[in-house]
Design a protein around this motif. Structure first.
Motif, mmCIF file in Angstrom:
data_model
loop_
_atom_site.group_PDB
_atom_site.id
_atom_site.type_symbol
_atom_site.label_atom_id
_atom_site.label_comp_id
_atom_site.label_asym_id
_atom_site.label_seq_id
_atom_site.Cartn_x
_atom_site.Cartn_y
_atom_site.Cartn_z
ATOM 1 N N SER A 233 -0.333 -2.906 16.731
ATOM 2 C CA SER A 233 -1.707 -3.507 16.543
ATOM 3 C C SER A 233 -2.595 -3.282 17.951
ATOM 4 N N ARG B 226 2.371 3.927 14.047
ATOM 5 C CA ARG B 226 3.408 3.586 14.399
ATOM 6 C C ARG B 226 4.114 4.747 15.243
ATOM 7 N N LYS C 114 0.780 -1.131 -0.093
ATOM 8 C CA LYS C 114 -0.168 0.031 -0.094
ATOM 9 C C LYS C 114 0.771 1.332 0.050
ATOM 10 N N GLN D 268 -10.039 -3.546 12.776
ATOM 11 C CA GLN D 268 -9.775 -2.130 12.236
ATOM 12 C C GLN D 268 -9.818 -2.180 10.693
ATOM 13 N N ASP E 209 -5.234 -7.140 12.983
ATOM 14 C CA ASP E 209 -5.752 -5.749 12.572
ATOM 15 C C ASP E 209 -7.123 -6.067 11.885
ATOM 16 N N ARG F 119 9.608 1.643 12.535
ATOM 17 C CA ARG F 119 9.650 0.647 11.803
ATOM 18 C C ARG F 119 10.213 -0.442 12.520
ATOM 19 N N ASP G 211 -8.697 1.613 7.022
ATOM 20 C CA ASP G 211 -9.755 1.909 7.025
ATOM 21 C C ASP G 211 -10.170 3.362 6.327
ATOM 22 N N ILE G 212 -9.467 3.646 5.499
ATOM 23 C CA ILE G 212 -9.313 5.092 4.764
ATOM 24 C C ILE G 212 -10.822 5.246 3.873
ATOM 25 N N ARG H 156 -0.515 -10.641 11.891
ATOM 26 C CA ARG H 156 -0.749 -9.694 11.702
ATOM 27 C C ARG H 156 -2.227 -9.120 11.085
ATOM 28 N N ARG I 235 -7.338 6.167 17.301
ATOM 29 C CA ARG I 235 -7.858 6.026 15.841
ATOM 30 C C ARG I 235 -8.404 7.549 15.508
ATOM 31 N N SER J 196 -1.236 6.828 6.804
ATOM 32 C CA SER J 196 -1.823 6.545 8.177
ATOM 33 C C SER J 196 -1.199 5.598 9.076
ATOM 34 N N GLY J 197 -0.708 4.464 8.464
ATOM 35 C CA GLY J 197 -0.216 3.597 9.423
ATOM 36 C C GLY J 197 1.178 4.052 10.025
HETATM 37 O O1 DC Z 1 0.337 -0.324 7.451
HETATM 38 P P1 DC Z 1 1.458 -0.524 8.599
HETATM 39 O O2 DC Z 1 1.799 -1.775 8.830
HETATM 40 O O3 DC Z 1 2.524 0.665 8.702
HETATM 41 O O4 DC Z 1 0.208 -0.079 9.705
HETATM 42 C C1 DC Z 1 0.751 -0.110 11.310
HETATM 43 C C2 DC Z 1 -0.421 -0.707 12.153
HETATM 44 O O5 DC Z 1 -1.653 0.460 12.226
HETATM 45 C C3 DC Z 1 -1.088 -2.006 11.852
HETATM 46 O O6 DC Z 1 -1.500 -2.785 13.072
HETATM 47 C C4 DC Z 1 -2.655 -1.437 11.355
HETATM 48 C C5 DC Z 1 -2.860 -0.440 11.638
HETATM 49 N N1 DC Z 1 -3.468 0.681 11.076
HETATM 50 C C6 DC Z 1 -4.780 0.946 11.213
HETATM 51 O O7 DC Z 1 -5.470 0.083 12.235
HETATM 52 N N2 DC Z 1 -5.628 1.728 10.384
HETATM 53 C C7 DC Z 1 -4.820 2.352 9.516
HETATM 54 N N3 DC Z 1 -5.602 3.185 8.837
HETATM 55 C C8 DC Z 1 -3.461 2.252 9.406
HETATM 56 C C9 DC Z 1 -2.829 1.452 10.080
#
Ligand code: DC
Length: 217
Positions: free
Chosen positions: A96, A36, A13, A184, A181, A87, A127-128, A177, A105, A31-32
Protein backbone atom coordinates in the motif's frame (compact mmCIF):
# COMPACT_ATOMS: atom_id res chain seq x y z
CA UNK A 1 -10.58 -3.26 -26.37
CA UNK A 2 -10.25 -3.01 -22.60
CA UNK A 3 -12.53 -4.26 -19.85
CA UNK A 4 -11.86 -2.74 -16.42
CA UNK A 5 -12.63 -4.65 -13.23
CA UNK A 6 -12.10 -2.60 -10.09
CA UNK A 7 -13.07 -3.10 -6.47
CA UNK A 8 -11.73 -3.36 -2.93
CA UNK A 9 -9.34 -5.94 -1.47
CA UNK A 10 -10.48 -9.56 -1.64
CA UNK A 11 -13.52 -8.75 -3.76
CA UNK A 12 -12.51 -11.49 -6.19
CA UNK A 13 -11.31 -9.14 -8.93
CA UNK A 14 -8.33 -11.14 -10.12
CA UNK A 15 -9.94 -14.56 -10.29
CA UNK A 16 -12.99 -13.01 -11.96
CA UNK A 17 -10.89 -11.05 -14.45
CA UNK A 18 -8.91 -14.16 -15.31
CA UNK A 19 -12.04 -16.25 -15.93
CA UNK A 20 -13.67 -13.47 -17.97
CA UNK A 21 -10.53 -13.06 -20.08
CA UNK A 22 -10.41 -16.79 -20.71
CA UNK A 23 -14.06 -16.91 -21.77
CA UNK A 24 -13.74 -13.94 -24.13
CA UNK A 25 -10.29 -14.83 -25.51
CA UNK A 26 -8.80 -11.66 -24.01
CA UNK A 27 -5.54 -11.26 -22.06
CA UNK A 28 -5.78 -10.82 -18.29
CA UNK A 29 -3.61 -8.15 -16.66
CA UNK A 30 -3.51 -7.95 -12.84
CA UNK A 31 -2.32 -4.40 -12.09
CA UNK A 32 -2.05 -5.14 -8.35
CA UNK A 33 0.53 -7.81 -9.20
CA UNK A 34 2.75 -5.10 -10.68
CA UNK A 35 2.56 -3.06 -7.47
CA UNK A 36 3.41 -6.25 -5.60
CA UNK A 37 6.32 -6.98 -7.97
CA UNK A 38 7.80 -3.50 -7.43
CA UNK A 39 7.43 -3.97 -3.66
CA UNK A 40 9.08 -7.41 -3.72
CA UNK A 41 11.90 -6.08 -5.92
CA UNK A 42 12.57 -3.25 -3.47
CA UNK A 43 12.41 -5.68 -0.52
CA UNK A 44 15.34 -7.57 -2.00
CA UNK A 45 17.49 -4.50 -1.38
CA UNK A 46 18.70 -3.01 1.90
CA UNK A 47 16.70 -0.57 4.02
CA UNK A 48 13.60 -0.67 6.19
CA UNK A 49 10.32 -0.12 4.28
CA UNK A 50 9.71 3.15 6.17
CA UNK A 51 12.84 4.58 4.51
CA UNK A 52 12.05 3.55 0.92
CA UNK A 53 12.03 6.44 -1.50
CA UNK A 54 10.04 6.54 -4.70
CA UNK A 55 13.27 6.69 -6.73
CA UNK A 56 14.66 3.60 -4.99
CA UNK A 57 11.48 1.61 -5.68
CA UNK A 58 11.49 2.60 -9.36
CA UNK A 59 15.17 1.73 -9.64
CA UNK A 60 14.58 -1.67 -7.96
CA UNK A 61 11.60 -2.32 -10.25
CA UNK A 62 13.94 -2.45 -13.25
CA UNK A 63 14.18 -6.21 -12.61
CA UNK A 64 10.41 -6.57 -13.20
CA UNK A 65 9.26 -7.83 -16.58
CA UNK A 66 5.91 -9.03 -17.82
CA UNK A 67 5.81 -12.56 -19.21
CA UNK A 68 2.98 -14.11 -21.22
CA UNK A 69 0.94 -16.88 -19.56
CA UNK A 70 -1.89 -19.03 -20.81
CA UNK A 71 -4.45 -16.39 -19.76
CA UNK A 72 -2.50 -13.13 -19.94
CA UNK A 73 0.61 -11.81 -18.27
CA UNK A 74 2.47 -12.31 -15.04
CA UNK A 75 5.31 -10.24 -13.58
CA UNK A 76 8.74 -11.87 -13.26
CA UNK A 77 11.57 -10.71 -11.01
CA UNK A 78 14.95 -10.96 -12.70
CA UNK A 79 13.37 -13.21 -15.30
CA UNK A 80 12.10 -15.68 -12.68
CA UNK A 81 8.62 -16.48 -11.41
CA UNK A 82 8.23 -14.95 -7.90
CA UNK A 83 4.60 -15.50 -7.00
CA UNK A 84 5.29 -16.51 -3.37
CA UNK A 85 7.50 -13.50 -2.79
CA UNK A 86 4.92 -11.15 -4.33
CA UNK A 87 1.98 -12.61 -2.37
CA UNK A 88 3.83 -13.13 0.94
CA UNK A 89 3.28 -11.16 4.15
CA UNK A 90 6.19 -8.78 3.61
CA UNK A 91 5.02 -7.61 0.15
CA UNK A 92 1.40 -7.54 1.33
CA UNK A 93 2.31 -5.39 4.35
CA UNK A 94 4.30 -2.88 2.30
CA UNK A 95 2.49 -2.71 -1.03
CA UNK A 96 0.00 0.00 0.00
CA UNK A 97 2.90 2.33 0.82
CA UNK A 98 4.50 1.64 -2.58
CA UNK A 99 1.18 2.04 -4.41
CA UNK A 100 0.88 5.57 -2.98
CA UNK A 101 4.02 6.73 -4.83
CA UNK A 102 2.98 8.71 -7.93
CA UNK A 103 6.07 7.64 -9.91
CA UNK A 104 5.31 3.99 -9.22
CA UNK A 105 1.71 4.52 -10.33
CA UNK A 106 2.96 6.01 -13.60
CA UNK A 107 5.29 3.04 -14.05
CA UNK A 108 2.46 0.52 -13.56
CA UNK A 109 0.02 2.51 -15.70
CA UNK A 110 2.36 2.75 -18.66
CA UNK A 111 3.03 -1.00 -18.60
CA UNK A 112 -0.69 -1.77 -18.37
CA UNK A 113 -1.63 0.71 -21.12
CA UNK A 114 0.99 -0.81 -23.40
CA UNK A 115 -0.63 -4.26 -23.07
CA UNK A 116 -3.93 -2.60 -23.97
CA UNK A 117 -2.44 -1.14 -27.14
CA UNK A 118 -1.36 -4.57 -28.29
CA UNK A 119 -4.13 -6.86 -27.07
CA UNK A 120 -7.73 -7.03 -25.98
CA UNK A 121 -7.38 -6.98 -22.21
CA UNK A 122 -9.31 -7.53 -19.01
CA UNK A 123 -7.49 -5.50 -16.37
CA UNK A 124 -8.24 -5.65 -12.67
CA UNK A 125 -7.18 -3.10 -10.08
CA UNK A 126 -8.37 -0.09 -8.14
CA UNK A 127 -8.26 2.75 -10.68
CA UNK A 128 -8.50 1.02 -14.04
CA UNK A 129 -11.88 2.47 -15.02
CA UNK A 130 -11.08 5.92 -13.61
CA UNK A 131 -7.41 6.55 -14.45
CA UNK A 132 -5.78 3.83 -16.54
CA UNK A 133 -8.52 3.17 -19.11
CA UNK A 134 -11.14 5.91 -18.65
CA UNK A 135 -12.50 4.94 -22.08
CA UNK A 136 -12.74 1.21 -21.32
CA UNK A 137 -15.58 -0.39 -23.25
CA UNK A 138 -16.91 -2.03 -20.10
CA UNK A 139 -16.27 -1.07 -16.48
CA UNK A 140 -17.20 -3.33 -13.60
CA UNK A 141 -16.94 -2.43 -9.93
CA UNK A 142 -17.13 -5.49 -7.66
CA UNK A 143 -18.25 -5.10 -4.08
CA UNK A 144 -19.00 -7.58 -1.28
CA UNK A 145 -19.57 -7.33 2.47
CA UNK A 146 -16.24 -7.21 4.32
CA UNK A 147 -17.04 -10.33 6.39
CA UNK A 148 -17.86 -12.27 3.22
CA UNK A 149 -14.65 -11.07 1.57
CA UNK A 150 -12.78 -12.25 4.68
CA UNK A 151 -14.54 -15.62 4.64
CA UNK A 152 -13.69 -16.22 0.98
CA UNK A 153 -10.06 -15.21 1.42
CA UNK A 154 -9.67 -17.56 4.40
CA UNK A 155 -11.46 -20.40 2.65
CA UNK A 156 -9.02 -20.04 -0.23
CA UNK A 157 -6.02 -19.88 2.11
CA UNK A 158 -7.04 -22.62 4.57
CA UNK A 159 -8.95 -24.87 2.22
CA UNK A 160 -11.65 -25.22 4.92
CA UNK A 161 -14.52 -23.16 6.29
CA UNK A 162 -13.04 -20.59 8.76
CA UNK A 163 -14.30 -20.07 12.32
CA UNK A 164 -16.13 -16.92 13.44
CA UNK A 165 -13.08 -15.50 15.33
CA UNK A 166 -10.89 -16.12 12.27
CA UNK A 167 -13.40 -14.27 10.10
CA UNK A 168 -13.57 -11.28 12.41
CA UNK A 169 -9.77 -11.02 12.61
CA UNK A 170 -9.48 -11.17 8.81
CA UNK A 171 -12.35 -8.68 8.40
CA UNK A 172 -10.40 -6.15 10.49
CA UNK A 173 -7.35 -6.69 8.28
CA UNK A 174 -9.41 -6.19 5.12
CA UNK A 175 -11.00 -3.00 6.45
CA UNK A 176 -7.58 -1.61 7.29
CA UNK A 177 -6.42 -2.41 3.76
CA UNK A 178 -9.51 -0.68 2.31
CA UNK A 179 -8.55 2.40 4.31
CA UNK A 180 -4.90 2.34 3.18
CA UNK A 181 -5.92 1.92 -0.46
CA UNK A 182 -8.81 4.39 -0.40
CA UNK A 183 -6.90 7.28 -1.97
CA UNK A 184 -5.81 5.17 -4.94
CA UNK A 185 -9.21 3.57 -5.46
CA UNK A 186 -12.08 4.94 -7.47
CA UNK A 187 -15.41 3.88 -8.83
CA UNK A 188 -15.98 5.24 -12.32
CA UNK A 189 -19.30 6.99 -12.80
CA UNK A 190 -20.11 4.68 -15.71
CA UNK A 191 -19.06 1.48 -13.91
CA UNK A 192 -21.59 -1.29 -13.40
CA UNK A 193 -21.59 -2.18 -9.71
CA UNK A 194 -21.97 -5.87 -8.91
CA UNK A 195 -22.48 -6.91 -5.30
CA UNK A 196 -21.18 -10.45 -5.07
CA UNK A 197 -22.03 -11.04 -1.40
CA UNK A 198 -24.84 -13.42 -2.31
CA UNK A 199 -23.76 -14.28 -5.82
CA UNK A 200 -22.13 -17.59 -6.75
CA UNK A 201 -18.77 -17.22 -8.46
CA UNK A 202 -19.95 -18.90 -11.65
CA UNK A 203 -22.98 -16.57 -11.89
CA UNK A 204 -20.82 -13.54 -11.32
CA UNK A 205 -18.45 -14.56 -14.10
CA UNK A 206 -21.31 -15.40 -16.45
CA UNK A 207 -22.87 -12.02 -15.85
CA UNK A 208 -19.67 -10.13 -16.70
CA UNK A 209 -18.92 -12.32 -19.73
CA UNK A 210 -22.42 -11.53 -21.04
CA UNK A 211 -21.85 -7.79 -20.50
CA UNK A 212 -18.47 -8.15 -22.22
CA UNK A 213 -20.03 -9.84 -25.25
CA UNK A 214 -22.66 -7.08 -25.45
CA UNK A 215 -19.94 -4.42 -25.24
CA UNK A 216 -17.99 -6.04 -28.08
CA UNK A 217 -20.71 -5.56 -30.72
O1 DC B 1 -5.23 -6.24 -5.66
P1 DC B 1 -4.00 -6.46 -4.82
O2 DC B 1 -4.28 -6.72 -3.36
O3 DC B 1 -3.04 -7.46 -5.38
O4 DC B 1 -3.26 -5.03 -4.87
C1 DC B 1 -2.03 -4.83 -4.25
C2 DC B 1 -1.91 -3.38 -3.82
O5 DC B 1 -1.81 -2.51 -4.94
C3 DC B 1 -3.03 -2.83 -2.95
O6 DC B 1 -2.44 -2.09 -1.89
C4 DC B 1 -3.79 -1.91 -3.85
C5 DC B 1 -2.77 -1.47 -4.86
N1 DC B 1 -3.32 -1.24 -6.19
C6 DC B 1 -3.51 0.04 -6.59
O7 DC B 1 -3.26 0.98 -5.82
N2 DC B 1 -3.97 0.29 -7.85
C7 DC B 1 -4.26 -0.72 -8.69
N3 DC B 1 -4.70 -0.45 -9.92
C8 DC B 1 -4.08 -2.05 -8.26
C9 DC B 1 -3.61 -2.30 -7.00
Amino acid sequence: MAIAIDGPAASGKSSTAKAVARALGFHHVDSGALYRAATAARSRQAGAPETWTEASVIEAARIVSLAPTETGFTPLLDGQEAELEMRGDSATDNVSRVAQMPGVRNWVNSIVRKTGQEYDVVVDGRDIGTVVFPNARLKIFLIADPAERARRRLLERLGAEPSAPQISEETARILLRDELDAKQSGRARDAIVIDTTRLARADQIEKIVKLGREAMV
